[in-house]
Design a protein around this motif. Structure first.
Motif, PDB file in Angstrom:
ATOM      1  N   ILE A   5      67.775   3.222 -46.184  1.00  0.00           N
ATOM      2  CA  ILE A   5      66.377   3.530 -46.497  1.00  0.00           C
ATOM      3  C   ILE A   5      65.614   3.882 -45.222  1.00  0.00           C
ATOM      4  CG2 ILE A   5      64.212   2.553 -47.371  1.00  0.00           C
ATOM      5  CD1 ILE A   5      65.830   0.971 -49.387  1.00  0.00           C
ATOM      6  N   ALA A   6      65.883   3.168 -44.135  1.00  0.00           N
ATOM      7  CA  ALA A   6      65.175   3.411 -42.881  1.00  0.00           C
ATOM      8  C   ALA A   6      65.415   4.821 -42.344  1.00  0.00           C
ATOM      9  CB  ALA A   6      65.598   2.380 -41.839  1.00  0.00           C
ATOM     10  N   ARG A  36      44.691  10.924 -47.986  1.00  0.00           N
ATOM     11  CA  ARG A  36      44.200  10.205 -46.794  1.00  0.00           C
ATOM     12  C   ARG A  36      44.803   8.808 -46.726  1.00  0.00           C
ATOM     13  NH1 ARG A  36      38.881  12.542 -47.978  1.00  0.00           N
ATOM     14  NH2 ARG A  36      38.333  10.584 -49.008  1.00  0.00           N
ATOM     15  N   ASP A  37      44.851   8.127 -47.860  1.00  0.00           N
ATOM     16  CA  ASP A  37      45.414   6.767 -47.891  1.00  0.00           C
ATOM     17  C   ASP A  37      46.895   6.772 -47.517  1.00  0.00           C
ATOM     18  OD1 ASP A  37      43.009   5.587 -48.656  1.00  0.00           O
ATOM     19  OD2 ASP A  37      43.436   5.808 -50.800  1.00  0.00           O
ATOM     20  N   LEU A  38      47.640   7.751 -48.034  1.00  0.00           N
ATOM     21  CA  LEU A  38      49.077   7.788 -47.780  1.00  0.00           C
ATOM     22  C   LEU A  38      49.384   8.204 -46.350  1.00  0.00           C
ATOM     23  CD1 LEU A  38      50.468   9.250 -51.125  1.00  0.00           C
ATOM     24  CD2 LEU A  38      50.127   6.879 -50.454  1.00  0.00           C
ATOM     25  N   GLU A  39      48.536   9.029 -45.776  1.00  0.00           N
ATOM     26  CA  GLU A  39      48.686   9.346 -44.356  1.00  0.00           C
ATOM     27  C   GLU A  39      48.613   8.065 -43.524  1.00  0.00           C
ATOM     28  OE1 GLU A  39      46.989  12.860 -41.754  1.00  0.00           O
ATOM     29  OE2 GLU A  39      45.391  11.388 -42.105  1.00  0.00           O
ATOM     30  N   GLY A  40      47.662   7.207 -43.858  1.00  0.00           N
ATOM     31  CA  GLY A  40      47.513   5.946 -43.142  1.00  0.00           C
ATOM     32  C   GLY A  40      48.695   5.022 -43.332  1.00  0.00           C
ATOM     33  N   LEU A  41      49.410   5.162 -44.461  1.00  0.00           N
ATOM     34  CA  LEU A  41      50.571   4.312 -44.733  1.00  0.00           C
ATOM     35  C   LEU A  41      51.852   4.841 -44.105  1.00  0.00           C
ATOM     36  CD1 LEU A  41      49.913   3.436 -48.495  1.00  0.00           C
ATOM     37  CD2 LEU A  41      49.716   1.895 -46.526  1.00  0.00           C
ATOM     38  N   ALA A 327      55.775   1.564 -49.163  1.00  0.00           N
ATOM     39  CA  ALA A 327      55.729   1.745 -47.710  1.00  0.00           C
ATOM     40  C   ALA A 327      56.306   0.535 -46.994  1.00  0.00           C
ATOM     41  CB  ALA A 327      54.290   1.999 -47.260  1.00  0.00           C
ATOM     42  N   ARG A 328      56.084  -0.662 -47.547  1.00  0.00           N
ATOM     43  CA  ARG A 328      56.682  -1.864 -46.957  1.00  0.00           C
ATOM     44  C   ARG A 328      58.197  -1.855 -47.123  1.00  0.00           C
ATOM     45  NH1 ARG A 328      52.013  -4.873 -48.904  1.00  0.00           N
ATOM     46  NH2 ARG A 328      53.169  -5.687 -50.703  1.00  0.00           N
ATOM     47  N   VAL A 329      58.654  -1.438 -48.294  1.00  0.00           N
ATOM     48  CA  VAL A 329      60.094  -1.379 -48.539  1.00  0.00           C
ATOM     49  C   VAL A 329      60.768  -0.466 -47.500  1.00  0.00           C
ATOM     50  CG1 VAL A 329      61.847  -0.483 -50.124  1.00  0.00           C
ATOM     51  CG2 VAL A 329      59.970  -1.878 -50.995  1.00  0.00           C
ATOM     52  N   ALA A 330      60.139   0.688 -47.227  1.00  0.00           N
ATOM     53  CA  ALA A 330      60.708   1.668 -46.311  1.00  0.00           C
ATOM     54  C   ALA A 330      60.274   1.455 -44.863  1.00  0.00           C
ATOM     55  CB  ALA A 330      60.319   3.067 -46.769  1.00  0.00           C
ATOM     56  N   GLU A 331      59.421   0.472 -44.635  1.00  0.00           N
ATOM     57  CA  GLU A 331      58.861   0.207 -43.301  1.00  0.00           C
ATOM     58  C   GLU A 331      58.292   1.479 -42.690  1.00  0.00           C
ATOM     59  OE1 GLU A 331      61.311  -1.999 -40.637  1.00  0.00           O
ATOM     60  OE2 GLU A 331      61.487  -3.713 -41.982  1.00  0.00           O
ATOM     61  N   LEU A 332      57.486   2.174 -43.476  1.00  0.00           N
ATOM     62  CA  LEU A 332      56.869   3.414 -43.003  1.00  0.00           C
ATOM     63  C   LEU A 332      55.833   3.115 -41.929  1.00  0.00           C
ATOM     64  CD1 LEU A 332      56.335   5.340 -46.358  1.00  0.00           C
ATOM     65  CD2 LEU A 332      58.314   5.348 -44.832  1.00  0.00           C
ATOM     66  N   GLY A 333      55.683   4.045 -41.020  1.00  0.00           N
ATOM     67  CA  GLY A 333      54.658   3.932 -39.990  1.00  0.00           C
ATOM     68  C   GLY A 333      55.040   3.010 -38.854  1.00  0.00           C
ATOM     69  N   ARG A 334      56.290   2.487 -38.877  1.00  0.00           N
ATOM     70  CA  ARG A 334      56.713   1.622 -37.786  1.00  0.00           C
ATOM     71  C   ARG A 334      57.697   2.381 -36.897  1.00  0.00           C
ATOM     72  NH1 ARG A 334      57.769  -4.329 -40.529  1.00  0.00           N
ATOM     73  NH2 ARG A 334      55.887  -4.383 -41.806  1.00  0.00           N
ATOM     74  N   SER A 335      57.619   2.132 -35.620  1.00  0.00           N
ATOM     75  CA  SER A 335      58.528   2.802 -34.701  1.00  0.00           C
ATOM     76  C   SER A 335      59.830   2.023 -34.612  1.00  0.00           C
ATOM     77  CB  SER A 335      57.891   2.892 -33.322  1.00  0.00           C
ATOM     78  OG  SER A 335      57.517   1.622 -32.840  1.00  0.00           O
TER      79      SER A 335
END
Length: 335
Positions: A5-6, A36-41, A327-335
Motif C-alpha cells: 500500500i505504501a 482542497r480537503d484531499l490536497e491537505g490529506l 489516508a491513514r491506511v495509506a499513510e498519505l502525506g508522510r515522508s
C-alpha cells in the motif's frame, strides 16, 4: 504498515453527485471544497467527470470544473475521469487542455473515455450516435497528435502544441487494448468484477507499446472505497449510490442521491431489491484494518500503480471522514 500500500499512489474521482433537497450548484461547490480537503490529506490527484442530461450529476463540463478545482488548490494534480472524446472534436479538447496546462503547469491530467451520451435523447442533442465510440482509437491518435504537432491539416493547436499533458484512457470495453497500443496509462474499474479487471490489466500489459507518453505500462485501478468506524457504518455509505443505480436500471434515469435512511425505509419491488443488494456488494468497505487487508490483496492481484477512489454518498461529512481514514491506511502525506 503494508509496503504494498505504501508504494501505491491514491487519488480521487468526484462525480459531483447531486443530492435530494440540494441544488446542482451546491454539488459543484462541494467538489471544489473536497479537492482542497484531499490536497491537505496528501492524495496524489483529483479528477472530475463528464455527464450530460443526468439529474443525479452536476458535472457536465469537466475541463471547466477542473479549472475551478485547480484554481482553488496548489499542489494536487487535477484532471478528468474523463472527457468523453467521442462527444467532442479532438482539436477542441486539445485546446482546452492546452489552456489548463498553460494556467496550471505541471498539474494537469487528461483522462479520456469512450462513452457517448447516457440516453438516445442526449446523443441526439450532442449530434452523436453510439457508433462514434468505434472511432475512439483514431480520435485518440488525432488528439495526441495536436500536442506533438503532427496534424496533416496544417492547423496548429494553440497553446497545446509542444506541451505535455499526461493522457490516461478509461478502459471500458476495448479501452485496455487501445491504451496499450497508444502507449498511455490505463484506468480500469470496477472492484465488483475483479476477474474482468485482472483480464483487462493482463491484456494491457501484454500489448503495451512504449511511447513518448509512457515508457512502461501504468495501471490505475478504480472503484468505491468506504472506510468507517464500523463495518455497518461503511456499508451505510454505499446505500445512496446503490439505490440510485438500482433506480436507474428500473426507471431509465439516474436520480439525485437520497439519504441512506430514506432508502432503508423504502418498499422495493423484487427487481429493485435485487439490483440494490447487488449494488452494495463487491466494493472495498469496512474498518481501517479491513480496508487495508482488502486493498493489499487487490493491489497485489493487479500489480496496480495507483488506486483511484470513486466513492459517492449523500453524507458529505461521512465521505470526508472516509477519505481521512483511507489516508491513514495509506499513510498519505508522510515522508
Amino acid at each position: 504498515m503494508s509496503q504494498v500500500i505504501a508504494a501505491t499512489r491514491f487519488s480521487v474521482l468526484d462525480r459531483s453527485r447531486t443530492r435530494e433537497g440540494h441544488e446542482a450548484s451546491e454539488a459543484l461547490r462541494d467538489t471544489v471544497r473536497l479537492a482542497r480537503d484531499l490536497e491537505g490529506l496528501g492524495y496524489h490527484r483529483f479528477w472530475v467527470s463528464e455527464h450530460h442530461g443526468v439529474p443525479g450529476v452536476a458535472g457536465s463540463a469537466p475541463t471547466v470544473l477542473a479549472a475551478a478545482v485547480a484554481a482553488a488548490t496548489r499542489t494536487i494534480r487535477v484532471g478528468t475521469g474523463g472527457v468523453m472524446l467521442p462527444n467532442h472534436q479532438p482539436l477542441v479538447v486539445a485546446e482546452q487542455f492546452g489552456v489548463l496546462e498553460s494556467l496550471f503547469p505541471g498539474r494537469v491530467d487528461m483522462g479520456l473515455g469512450r462513452s457517448v451520451g447516457f440516453t438516445d435523447g442526449v446523443r441526439r442533442a450532442l449530434g452523436r450516435d453510439k457508433d462514434m465510440a468505434d472511432d475512439f482509437a483514431a480520435q485518440l491518435d488525432e488528439l495526441l497528435g495536436w500536442f506533438r504537432g503532427t496534424s496533416s491539416t496544417g492547423v496548429r493547436a494553440r497553446p497545446s502544441e509542444g506541451l505535455t499533458v499526461p493522457p490516461f484512457v478509461l478502459a471500458m470495453g476495448e479501452g485496455a487494448t487501445i491504451a496499450a497500443r497508444a502507449g498511455v496509462p490505463m484506468v480500469i474499474g470496477d472492484f465488483r468484477n475483479r476477474d474482468r479487471m485482472r483480464r483487462g490489466v493482463d491484456d494491457y500489459r501484454a500489448r503495451f507499446r512504449p511511447s513518448v507518453w509512457a515508457p512502461r505500462p501504468y495501471v490505475v485501478i478504480s472503484g468505491t472505497v468506504a472506510v468507517a468506524e464500523t463495518p455497518e457504518a461503511a456499508r451505510r455509505l454505499l446505500v445512496p449510490e446503490a439505490w440510485s443505480m438500482a433506480y436507474s436500471r428500473t426507471h431509465g434515469t439516474f436520480p439525485p442521491l437520497p439519504p441512506a435512511g430514506h432508502v432503508e425505509s423504502r418498499a422495493m419491488t423484487g427487481k429493485e431489491r435485487s439490483l440494490y443488494e447487488s449494488g452494495l456488494a463487491g466494493h472495498v468497505a469496512g474498518t481501517e484494518e479491513q480496508v487495508a487487508d482488502e486493498l493489499e490483496t487487490l493491489i497485489k492481484d493487479t500489480g496496480a500503480d495507483e488506486v483511484l477512489v470513486t466513492t459517492s454518498t449523500y453524507d458529505r461529512d461521512a465521505l470526508l471522514d472516509s477519505y481521512r481514514r483511507l489516508a491513514r491506511v495509506a499513510e498519505l502525506g508522510r515522508s
